[in-house]
Enzyme design. Sequence first.
Site, short mmCIF file in Angstrom:
data_model
loop_
_atom_site.label_atom_id
_atom_site.label_comp_id
_atom_site.label_asym_id
_atom_site.label_seq_id
_atom_site.Cartn_x
_atom_site.Cartn_y
_atom_site.Cartn_z
N HIS A 1 38.42 17.01 34.01
CA HIS A 1 38.15 18.33 34.55
C HIS A 1 37.46 19.19 33.50
CE1 HIS A 1 42.05 16.73 35.92
NE2 HIS A 1 41.60 17.01 37.12
N ASP B 1 41.97 30.10 34.61
CA ASP B 1 40.96 29.91 35.64
C ASP B 1 40.90 31.08 36.62
OD1 ASP B 1 43.40 29.37 36.67
OD2 ASP B 1 43.01 27.24 37.01
N ASP C 1 42.99 32.44 38.66
CA ASP C 1 43.60 32.42 39.99
C ASP C 1 45.05 32.89 40.00
OD1 ASP C 1 44.87 30.35 38.78
OD2 ASP C 1 44.34 28.83 40.29
N GLY D 1 46.29 35.95 39.92
CA GLY D 1 46.51 37.08 40.83
C GLY D 1 46.59 36.63 42.28
N SER E 1 52.30 28.16 38.24
CA SER E 1 53.16 29.33 38.41
C SER E 1 53.84 29.31 39.77
CB SER E 1 52.35 30.61 38.22
OG SER E 1 51.48 30.81 39.30
N GLY F 1 59.18 23.58 33.49
CA GLY F 1 57.91 23.87 32.84
C GLY F 1 57.79 23.28 31.44
N ARG G 1 45.64 22.76 29.65
CA ARG G 1 45.81 22.69 31.10
C ARG G 1 44.65 21.95 31.73
NH1 ARG G 1 47.05 28.70 32.49
NH2 ARG G 1 46.55 27.99 34.59
N ASP H 1 49.65 36.93 28.15
CA ASP H 1 49.72 35.87 29.16
C ASP H 1 49.96 36.49 30.55
OD1 ASP H 1 50.13 33.01 29.99
OD2 ASP H 1 52.05 33.89 30.60
N PRO H 2 49.13 36.18 31.52
CA PRO H 2 49.27 36.81 32.85
C PRO H 2 50.59 36.44 33.52
CG PRO H 2 47.60 35.07 32.89
CD PRO H 2 47.96 35.28 31.45
#
Lengths: 566, 566
Positions: free
Chosen positions: A217, A393, A395, A397, A440, A481, A535, A548-549
Amino acid sequence: MTRVLNDPDDFPAQAVAGLASAFPNHLKPVFGGVARATATPQGKVALVVGGGSGHYPAFAGWVGQGFADGAVCGNIFSSPSGAQAYSVCKAADRGAGVLIGFGNYAGDVLQFGQAAERLKAEGIEARCLLVTDDIASAGPDELPKRRGIAGDLPTFKVTGAACEAGMSIDEVEQIFNRVNHRTRSFGVAFQGCTLPGADEPLFKVTEGRMGVGMGIHGEPGIHDADLGTADDLAGLLVDGLLADRPEDAGTRVVPIVNGLGDTKYEELFVIWNDIRRLLAEAGLEIVDPQVGEFVTSLDMAGLSLTLVWLDDVIEPLWLAPCDTPAYRRGAVGAVELDTTELSQQAEAVTVEDPGGPASQDVASTVVEALDLIHDVLLERQDELGRLDSIAGDGDHGIGMSRGSTAGVEAARAVAAKGAGALTTLAAAGAAWSEQAGGTSGALWGAALTAFGSVLGDQEGCRPGLVVEAAAASLDAVKRLGGAQRGDKTMIDAMEPFVETLRGSAADLPTAWGAAVLAAEAGARSTADIVARLGRSRPLGEKSLGTPDPGAISFVDVVRAVGSVIG
Amino acid sequence: MTRVLNDPDDFPAQAVAGLASAFPNHLKPVFGGVARATATPQGKVALVVGGGSGHYPAFAGWVGQGFADGAVCGNIFSSPSGAQAYSVCKAADRGAGVLIGFGNYAGDVLQFGQAAERLKAEGIEARCLLVTDDIASAGPDELPKRRGIAGDLPTFKVTGAACEAGMSIDEVEQIFNRVNHRTRSFGVAFQGCTLPGADEPLFKVTEGRMGVGMGIHGEPGIHDADLGTADDLAGLLVDGLLADRPEDAGTRVVPIVNGLGDTKYEELFVIWNDIRRLLAEAGLEIVDPQVGEFVTSLDMAGLSLTLVWLDDVIEPLWLAPCDTPAYRRGAVGAVELDTTELSQQAEAVTVEDPGGPASQDVASTVVEALDLIHDVLLERQDELGRLDSIAGDGDHGIGMSRGSTAGVEAARAVAAKGAGALTTLAAAGAAWSEQAGGTSGALWGAALTAFGSVLGDQEGCRPGLVVEAAAASLDAVKRLGGAQRGDKTMIDAMEPFVETLRGSAADLPTAWGAAVLAAEAGARSTADIVARLGRSRPLGEKSLGTPDPGAISFVDVVRAVGSVIG
C-alpha cells in the site's frame, strides 16, 4: 489509474458482487465477502482469509476446494469490520473450528481478532493466523512484527490443503506456523496506484528509481535506489532473501514472482529468467515456480519475489489439488453446489431476554450519552479529519462520525425492545465497529462492549461500577490495539482519564470532570514528538505539534458523556 | 510503463525463455516460440497459434492439453517471421495437418501464410485460421476485414478442443469458421502502453476520454468519447455487440470481459456487474462468464467485451477440459512429458544436391547481385527509415538492411556448397524474411524465392528467363500481400518495372534500365495522395508528398541489380 467505476463509495461492494456472479460455481456471496459455492462436509476445519480489497486474486480469488472456505472483503486497502469477518466465518464454519488468515496489519489484527472473540463467545473455536513474510518490514529478530505480502498465497494454500486433508485445528495451526516461518518475500515498487475516485496516485516514485522493500500500500521500505536492469533487480531480491533464510532452510524452494498490477507478465518472465539462474547458481533446487499476478495492489507498478523453503510436510500440501477462481491445480474430483441460503446482512445483536428494570433505566441513559457523543462527533468531523490528514489518511473524522451514528441507532433500537445496559452497549459497539471501519472503529467497538460487560443486563448503576467499566474499556483497547502509553495514540488520553477517575475521592461528576482534564493533557502530549507510524496507508511523519486525532476524539467523547454524568 | 528489462532488443526472447522455464510441465522452447511439453499422439491435428508478443496470456499461455499445440512468439506487437512459424509448426505436427490460428493483421497473414506454403511444399497439410472478432474494425458487410482481439481466446479454445477430440483437419477448420463467425468483440482504450526501452506510451488518450473501438496496439477506433461511469460503458459495449449479432445467434452467450493490462480485476468485476444485468435484461442466458486478463497489450489501459453466441456444437467444445499455463478447466487426465529434442535454431535451407554447373554460375551472379543490393540498402538505411517514420513505424530502413545482410550471407553459404540458382535464392529469401521481419521482409523473401523457382537449379540463364522470373516475383508479392497497383505500396513500382521489362524488345541491360526508370516513376506516384494505412502499429495518415518507402527501396534494389545485368 482506476477508471472504471460507478460510485467510488460503492466500488468495493460492486466489485465483490461482480466477482461472485462471475464465478457462480466457486463463490456465493455472504454479508462481508464470499463463501464456497461448493458443499463442504461437517467436521472440516474452515479457513477464512481476507483483508482489504484491491489485491485480487487475493483474497476472494482463492476460495474453493482445496484452498480457502471463505474470504472477507473489506473496503479498498482497508480492514473489513469485525461484523463482516464474523459473518463469513459463520458461513464457513463446519463444526471443527475456524482459522482466520490475514496479513499482519494493525487494522486486520483488531477486526479479525474481534470476530474471533465473538465466535469464541458462541462456542466456536476460532484462531487468527498472521502472515509475516515481508523481510523488509522488520529484522530477523522481530519476525512477528513483519507484515504480510505475497506470502499470503503459499501460506494460505498450504493451510487450506491441510484443512482439506482432515487435520484438526491444532494440527492445521502448526502447519500454518511452519509454512509461514519458511516463507519470505522481498519486493520493490515503481509507482503507486490510484484509489477509485482519486485523480492522483496514492504515492509517487521518481521515474527511474524504485522503493526497495516498499509495502503493497506504499508503506515505506528500506531505501530508494536506481531501477537498473532486470538482472540487477533479480540480484537484489535473491541476495536479500538468501541472507534471510530460516534455520533448517534446506535447498528446495518454490519461488513466486508476483506482479503488483501494472508490471506485466512479459516483464515478470524476463526477471524470472534472471532469478532462476541466480537461484541455481546458489545451489538451490527450484520446485514448481510461480510467475504471475497473485497479490496485486490495483494498478500499482512493482513486483516481489517470495521463496517458500520446502520440507517434507509443506511440499505435498503445496502441490495438492485445488480449484478456485484464480488458482487451480490438479483435479479436485466431483463437487456439488451448496444450496444453503447465506445472509446478505450483518447479523444484528438480538435481544434474547429483556434486561432488568434497573438496567433498562441505565440503557436509556446510555442511549442519551451516545446521542450526545454523536452530536459532538458530527460537529467535530472536519477538524478531526484535518488533524488526521497531517499524520494519517484523513478518515478519522468521517469514521468517528459514521461509527457514532450507527452506534446510537443500534443502541436505541435494542433499548426500545427492553434491552439492558450490556446488550445496548454491545449492539452499539458492534454497529460502531462495522460502520466506522479501520482501527479506531474496532477499538471503539471493543471499548463500548467492555464498558457494557461490567454494567450487566440486570442491575442498576452506581459510581464505582462506572469507574470499573471505564477501566475495563481501557484494558480492552490496550489488549486489542497493542499500544502502550507514550505511543502517541488514544491510550495517551485514555489511561490518564481512567487513572484520574479511579484515584479521585470526589463524587462522580467532579471526578469525571477532573478525568476529562487529565485526558486533555494527555492528548496534547501526543503532539510533542515526530513519530513514524507503521500503518497500512502511506504515511509520512507526524508533524511536530500535531496531536494524535484518536486521542483528541477520545477527549471529545468523554467530555460529551460528562454532561450526562453531571 | 515497461520498466523491468535488460536489453530492449532481447526483451521478447528473454520473456519467452522465462515463460518456458516457468512452466516446464506445460511448455518446451523451440526456435520461434514454444511447443507442448506433454506427449501428443500421432494422428492428431495440430493447432499452432501466435502473433506478436506483449499479449500474454495470448498466445503462449494457451499451449497445453485441450488447447494449442504450439505458439509462435514474434517481437513485441510484431509478426513473427515465416521461419519462426515454420519451426513451431514442424514441432507441433503429428501427421494430420497443422492449423495456424492468428488475429487478422497484414504482417501475420503474410508470415504465417509463407510458413504454410513452406509446410505444404513438404507435404504437410497446413491452413491458416484468421480471427476476425473486432466489430469496430470493419462493418458487418466486411466481416473478413475485421481484425482479431480478445476473440482469440474462445475461437482457439474451441478449435483446440476439436483437435483434441480427434476431428479431421476439414472438420476442425469448419468448427473454427463457425466459432469465429459467432464470436464478436468490442473494446475501448484509456491509455497506451510503453514498449520496452521507450520512455513515452505508444499513444495517449486525453484523461477522462476513451478511444471507442481502438485496437489492441492503438489502431484507430470509431471515435473518442467521454469515459462516463462503468454502467455507461457497459451499455455502450452491450449495445454495440447486440446490434452486431450473427444470424441464428440464439440466446445463450459466453461473455468475456478482458482487461488490457492496467485496468485491473476489481474494475473488471465492477463493469461485469453492469454487463450481466444488461445482458439479462436483453433476454440472454449467460453461460460460463469469463472476467480477467486474457489478451493484454503490455500495460495498456482499457478493456473489451466479447460475446460467444453458443450453439450445440460450440458449447461442449468450449466447456471441454484443458490445462495450459494461463487457462485451465476441468481435468485432462494423466499426461506424460514429451522427451523429443526440439531445435533452438532456424532450420536452414540445405543443399541436398549440388546444382548443375551452369546454374552454379548463375548462383555466383546472384550472390554478386545480392552483395550490391546489400551495399545500397546499408547506405540508404537512414533515408528509408526517415521516409517510413512519416507514414509508418520507421523500421523499413533497418528491416531492409537486416534482411539484405542475412540474405547475402545465406546465399553465399549455400553457393559455396555448390547450390544452384533456385537453392541459392531460396536460402536468401528465407534468411531475408526471417531477419527483416514484418511485412516487407516476408514480401522480399517471397519475391526472391519465386525468382529462383523460375531459374531452377540446373540450367544456365538467358534474358527471357530473367523477365519470366521478375514476373513470377511480382505475382508472388501480389498474391501474398494482397495489394493492387494504386494502393501506394511497392507494387506501384514493381508492376511498371515488370511490364516495361516484358514489353521491351531491346537487349536485357537496356530493357532493365528502362524498367528501372518506370519503377522510379511508379514509386514517385505513391506520394500523390493521402492514404490511410491499416497496419498494426498506430499510424497517422501518409503525408502528402511522401512516397511509400517500400516502393522507393524496390527502386534501390533493381537499380543495384542493373549493374550486374550490364
